[in-house]
Design an enzyme around this catalytic site. Structure first.
Site, PDB file in Angstrom:
ATOM      1  N   PHE A 150       0.474  -0.742   0.047  1.00 10.15           N
ATOM      2  CA  PHE A 150       0.206  -0.049   0.171  1.00 10.15           C
ATOM      3  C   PHE A 150       0.814   1.192   0.025  1.00 10.15           C
ATOM      4  O   PHE A 150       0.112   2.201  -0.379  1.00 10.15           O
ATOM      5  CB  PHE A 150      -0.921   0.215   1.686  1.00 10.15           C
ATOM      6  CG  PHE A 150      -0.520   0.284   2.504  1.00 10.15           C
ATOM      7  CD1 PHE A 150       0.002   1.799   2.651  1.00 10.15           C
ATOM      8  CD2 PHE A 150       0.273  -0.628   2.963  1.00 10.15           C
ATOM      9  CE1 PHE A 150       0.557   2.412   3.931  1.00 10.15           C
ATOM     10  CE2 PHE A 150       0.691  -0.103   4.915  1.00 10.15           C
ATOM     11  CZ  PHE A 150       1.499   1.209   4.653  1.00 10.15           C
ATOM     12  N   GLU A 177      -5.293  -4.094  -1.850  1.00 13.19           N
ATOM     13  CA  GLU A 177      -6.811  -3.600  -1.914  1.00 13.19           C
ATOM     14  C   GLU A 177      -7.117  -2.872  -0.764  1.00 13.19           C
ATOM     15  O   GLU A 177      -8.271  -1.998  -0.684  1.00 13.19           O
ATOM     16  CB  GLU A 177      -7.320  -4.745  -0.715  1.00 13.19           C
ATOM     17  CG  GLU A 177      -6.813  -5.630   0.563  1.00 13.19           C
ATOM     18  CD  GLU A 177      -5.506  -6.504   0.400  1.00 13.19           C
ATOM     19  OE1 GLU A 177      -4.526  -5.958  -0.510  1.00 13.19           O
ATOM     20  OE2 GLU A 177      -6.433  -7.002   1.125  1.00 13.19           O
ATOM     21  N   SER A 227       5.857  -6.848   3.509  1.00 11.07           N
ATOM     22  CA  SER A 227       6.379  -7.239   4.492  1.00 11.07           C
ATOM     23  C   SER A 227       7.239  -8.819   3.928  1.00 11.07           C
ATOM     24  O   SER A 227       7.187  -9.129   3.246  1.00 11.07           O
ATOM     25  CB  SER A 227       5.553  -7.384   5.099  1.00 11.07           C
ATOM     26  OG  SER A 227       4.363  -8.608   5.001  1.00 11.07           O
ATOM     27  N   CYS A 282      10.017   2.097   3.325  1.00 11.83           N
ATOM     28  CA  CYS A 282      10.828   0.967   3.577  1.00 11.83           C
ATOM     29  C   CYS A 282      12.324   1.147   3.611  1.00 11.83           C
ATOM     30  O   CYS A 282      13.019   0.793   4.591  1.00 11.83           O
ATOM     31  CB  CYS A 282      10.334  -0.604   2.870  1.00 11.83           C
ATOM     32  SG  CYS A 282      11.633   0.299   1.479  1.00 11.83           S
TER      33      CYS A 282
HETATM   34  P1  NAD Z   1       2.144  -6.496   2.815  1.00 12.27           P
HETATM   35  O1  NAD Z   1       2.944  -7.577   3.184  1.00 12.27           O
HETATM   36  O2  NAD Z   1       0.647  -6.550   4.284  1.00 12.27           O
HETATM   37  O3  NAD Z   1       0.903  -6.351   1.618  1.00 12.27           O
HETATM   38  C1  NAD Z   1       1.283  -6.767   0.047  1.00 12.27           C
HETATM   39  C2  NAD Z   1       0.651  -7.415  -0.948  1.00 12.27           C
HETATM   40  O4  NAD Z   1       0.770  -8.529   0.150  1.00 12.27           O
HETATM   41  C3  NAD Z   1      -0.434  -6.617  -0.816  1.00 12.27           C
HETATM   42  O5  NAD Z   1      -0.570  -6.413  -2.543  1.00 12.27           O
HETATM   43  C4  NAD Z   1      -1.402  -7.620   0.210  1.00 12.27           C
HETATM   44  O6  NAD Z   1      -2.424  -7.685  -0.430  1.00 12.27           O
HETATM   45  C5  NAD Z   1      -0.645  -8.845   0.166  1.00 12.27           C
HETATM   46  N1  NAD Z   1      -0.875  -9.779   1.381  1.00 12.27           N
HETATM   47  C6  NAD Z   1      -0.815  -9.165   2.640  1.00 12.27           C
HETATM   48  N2  NAD Z   1      -1.295 -10.619   2.931  1.00 12.27           N
HETATM   49  C7  NAD Z   1      -1.061 -11.727   2.249  1.00 12.27           C
HETATM   50  C8  NAD Z   1      -0.884 -13.056   3.082  1.00 12.27           C
HETATM   51  N3  NAD Z   1      -1.187 -13.362   3.629  1.00 12.27           N
HETATM   52  N4  NAD Z   1      -1.072 -13.829   2.081  1.00 12.27           N
HETATM   53  C9  NAD Z   1      -0.417 -13.523   0.667  1.00 12.27           C
HETATM   54  N5  NAD Z   1      -0.659 -12.150  -0.064  1.00 12.27           N
HETATM   55  C10 NAD Z   1      -0.515 -11.404   1.171  1.00 12.27           C
HETATM   56  O7  NAD Z   1       2.936  -4.863   3.192  1.00 12.27           O
HETATM   57  P2  NAD Z   1       2.209  -3.932   3.399  1.00 12.27           P
HETATM   58  O8  NAD Z   1       1.349  -3.232   4.660  1.00 12.27           O
HETATM   59  O9  NAD Z   1       1.471  -3.201   2.280  1.00 12.27           O
HETATM   60  O10 NAD Z   1       3.197  -3.132   2.643  1.00 12.27           O
HETATM   61  C11 NAD Z   1       4.219  -2.287   3.765  1.00 12.27           C
HETATM   62  C12 NAD Z   1       5.476  -3.224   3.952  1.00 12.27           C
HETATM   63  O11 NAD Z   1       6.475  -3.340   2.823  1.00 12.27           O
HETATM   64  C13 NAD Z   1       6.538  -3.157   5.237  1.00 12.27           C
HETATM   65  O12 NAD Z   1       6.719  -3.875   5.517  1.00 12.27           O
HETATM   66  C14 NAD Z   1       7.589  -2.783   4.065  1.00 12.27           C
HETATM   67  O13 NAD Z   1       8.943  -2.110   4.478  1.00 12.27           O
HETATM   68  C15 NAD Z   1       7.198  -2.706   2.545  1.00 12.27           C
HETATM   69  N6  NAD Z   1       8.285  -2.259   1.565  1.00 12.27           N
HETATM   70  C16 NAD Z   1       9.231  -2.827   1.424  1.00 12.27           C
HETATM   71  C17 NAD Z   1       9.920  -1.857   0.074  1.00 12.27           C
HETATM   72  C18 NAD Z   1      11.603  -2.596  -0.455  1.00 12.27           C
HETATM   73  O14 NAD Z   1      11.382  -2.116  -1.386  1.00 12.27           O
HETATM   74  N7  NAD Z   1      12.022  -3.661   0.861  1.00 12.27           N
HETATM   75  C19 NAD Z   1       9.554  -1.156  -0.573  1.00 12.27           C
HETATM   76  C20 NAD Z   1       7.567  -0.560  -0.186  1.00 12.27           C
HETATM   77  C21 NAD Z   1       6.867  -1.511   0.828  1.00 12.27           C
END
Ligand code: NAD
Length: 501
Positions: A150, A177, A227, A282
């Site tokens: 997000f 979402e 994440s 991140c």
């Molecule tokens: P998230 O992991 O909750 O969600 C990421 C995606 O995975 C979304 O599209 C979500 O719908 C999907 N998802 C969520 N739970 C899932 C599950 N149990 N099974 C399968 N898919 C699932 O992450 P977020 O809260 O949207 O974003 C924040 C995280 O992203 C932080 O940890 C941040 O550090 C990381 N991030 C990393 C980078 C990088 O380049 N390393 C860049 C931006 C964000």
């Protein structure tokens, strides 16, 4: 009546009669603003069929034809900057200037993809033996599944997908979402830029869509940002289904400040990089590590008033430094982390709990919070807290600061502030992070360098952007060819292993 946010498949919005859906909120007000379609395995199946067919033609299009689309996309991004910033701000909560900053980096990624013909060139050697020439060519891998977080509704998708499209792949993208509207705007711009229908598809939804992407035999590669827990799952499941997977995951970024540093500049850098976007980046600095007691005392006194001066407000408040966190659950998670740090013995120096933003009693706001005397056994050191709570740790020596940084399971970004070249050099050589800053608080590399963390900040060996992303989005084919003259002697039968030499 709230709006309904659909999928985008085959160049147009797509919805299903009895589909699932979920709520979308404006975090600045706490209101449910729309409902978002949630796809199923069937939606992904449909999108993959469409993407595979469109991708076959797109993969054969000339570089010139593909580049024309990428150039046009860049122009359209610039022309739609205000609209895109508004859409991002409304569902994410980041301020308009912050959203425009995100879009600037997205455009930089698109500009790098304008180099696709150059960075995807192959290799050639003539006469390796017996008049045989060998060349390798990079070909698109096919349909790429993209899953995004997000916190950067346009930048992450743009840097992730533009190069994938530029080198001839097609896309099935599942956005977060929590921020689905930006995805539809981005898809609309691709179409307006002249991308053939079906090359760029959006399937909105949750875990069901992710699983359908990971299991689908028609998807060749998966690129994920999010994440660490989810990224690890995606890497394991995607590779088990024989896909190439690159997953860019969480961070806990340390900022080491040496006694010789410009402390005033370091304090401003910590507050900017630590609290920007409500700390939902991140690459945000999470922990401040001043070396030695005197540096810690002086730096603490410098950062406190800067943190207390930060203004929190809705995304469209022109004077807000940062907005709300993305959801009620996120706000609760940060409040729990604050309570936990107090229980574990952290010294609460600035308390952001209980903040009320006038006119927005239901928004997901949190004031900036700072703890001092954080230690490596506390949750605030061990876990990524995706909200505005930051900590000061107190290493006595440079060696201890390096040890604390390297002991962490994440290795996304680490930075040092110093005036001493020797310390800076040692830091960059010894720190196990993918991105390192020297007097630069957010070392997000330019689009023409590789981006990716180390250790549990990344799974797989790809990079999100930069030249290495081209390697991820292409497969090598290597051709050995020989064109004998008509009057050459006929080739004799030879069962030797290396007949060409
Ligand atoms: P998230 O992991 O909750 O969600 C990421 C995606 O995975 C979304 O599209 C979500 O719908 C999907 N998802 C969520 N739970 C899932 C599950 N149990 N099974 C399968 N898919 C699932 O992450 P977020 O809260 O949207 O974003 C924040 C995280 O992203 C932080 O940890 C941040 O550090 C990381 N991030 C990393 C980078 C990088 O380049 N390393 C860049 C931006 C964000």
């Amino acid at each position: 009546m709230s709006q309904f946010i659909e999928h985008f498949i085959a160049g147009k919005p797509y919805s299903e009669a009895a589909g699932r859906s979920g709520p979308v909120y404006n975090p600045s007000t706490g209101e449910e603003t729309s409902r978002c379609a949630y796809g199923t395995h069937a939606t992904v199946d449909h999108a993959v069929v469409v993407a595979a067919e469109a991708g076959r033609k797109w993969g054969r299009a000339s570089h010139a034809a593909r580049q024309a689309v990428i150039f046009k996309l860049r122009e359209l991004m610039i022309a739609n900057l205000d609209l895109l910033a508004e859409v991002i701000g409304r569902e994410h909560g980041k301020t308009i200037p912050d959203a425009k900053g995100e879009l600037g980096r997205a455009i930089e990624g698109i500009e790098f993809a304008c180099n696709a013909p150059h960075v995807s060139k192959g290799e050639y050697t003539n006469n390796v033996g017996g008049d045989i020439e060998v060349f390798s060519m990079r070909r698109p891998i096919g349909v790429v599944g993209c899953i995004t977080p997000f916190n950067f509704p346009i930048m992450v998708p743009a840097v992730m997908m533009t190069m994938a499209v530029a080198v001839g792949n097609s896309i099935v993208w599942k956005p977060s979402e929590k921020v689905p509207s930006a995805a539809l705007e981005f898809a609309r711009l691709w179409k307006e830029a002249g991308l053939p229908d079906g090359v760029f598809n959006v399937v909105q939804g949750d875990k069901e869509v992710v699983d359908a992407i990971l299991e689908h035999p028609g998807i060749a590669g998966v690129s994920f940002v999010g994440s660490t827990a989810v990224g690890e799952y995606i890497y394991q499941k995607g590779t088990a289904h024989n896909k190439r997977v690159a997953a860019f995951t969480g961070g806990k970024n340390h900022m080491v400040v040496m006694p010789d540093a410009d402390l005033e500049a370091a304090a401003s850098a910590f507050v900017s990089a630590g609290f920007g976007s409500a700390s939902q980046r991140c690459m945000a600095v999470s922990l401040l590590l001043p070396v030695g007691v005197e540096t810690a005392e002086r730096l603490r006194e410098l950062v406190i008033p800067k943190i207390q001066a930060l203004k929190v407000g809705p995304y469209n408040d022109a004077v807000a430094d940062y907005g709300p966190v993305v959801s009620r659950e996120s706000k609760t998670a940060v409040e729990r982390a604050i309570a936990r740090c107090l229980e574990e013995g952290g010294e609460l120096v600035v308390d952001g709990r209980g903040l009320e933003v006038q006119g927005h009693p239901n928004g997901y706001y949190l004031g900036p919070t700072l703890f001092d005397r954080v230690t490596t056994d506390m949750q605030l050191y061990r876990e990524e807290i995706f909200g505005p709570v930051r900590g000061i740790m107190r290493p006595s020596t440079f060696e201890e600061a390096i040890e604390i940084t390297n002991r962490h399971e994440y290795g996304n970004g680490s930075v040092i502030f110093t005036r001493d070249g020797k310390s800076a050099h040692r830091f960059m050589m010894e720190i196990e992070s993918g991105m390192i800053g020297v007097n630069v608080p957010v070392p997000l590399p330019s689009a023409y360098f590789n981006f990716g963390g180390l250790r549990r900040s990344k799974f797989g060996d790809g990079h999100l952007y930069g030249p290495d992303a081209v390697r991820f989005y292409t497969k090598f084919k290597t051709v050995s060819q020989r064109w004998p003259e008509p009057d050459d002697d006929a080739m004799p039968v030879s069962l030797a292993f290396n007949p060409s030499a």
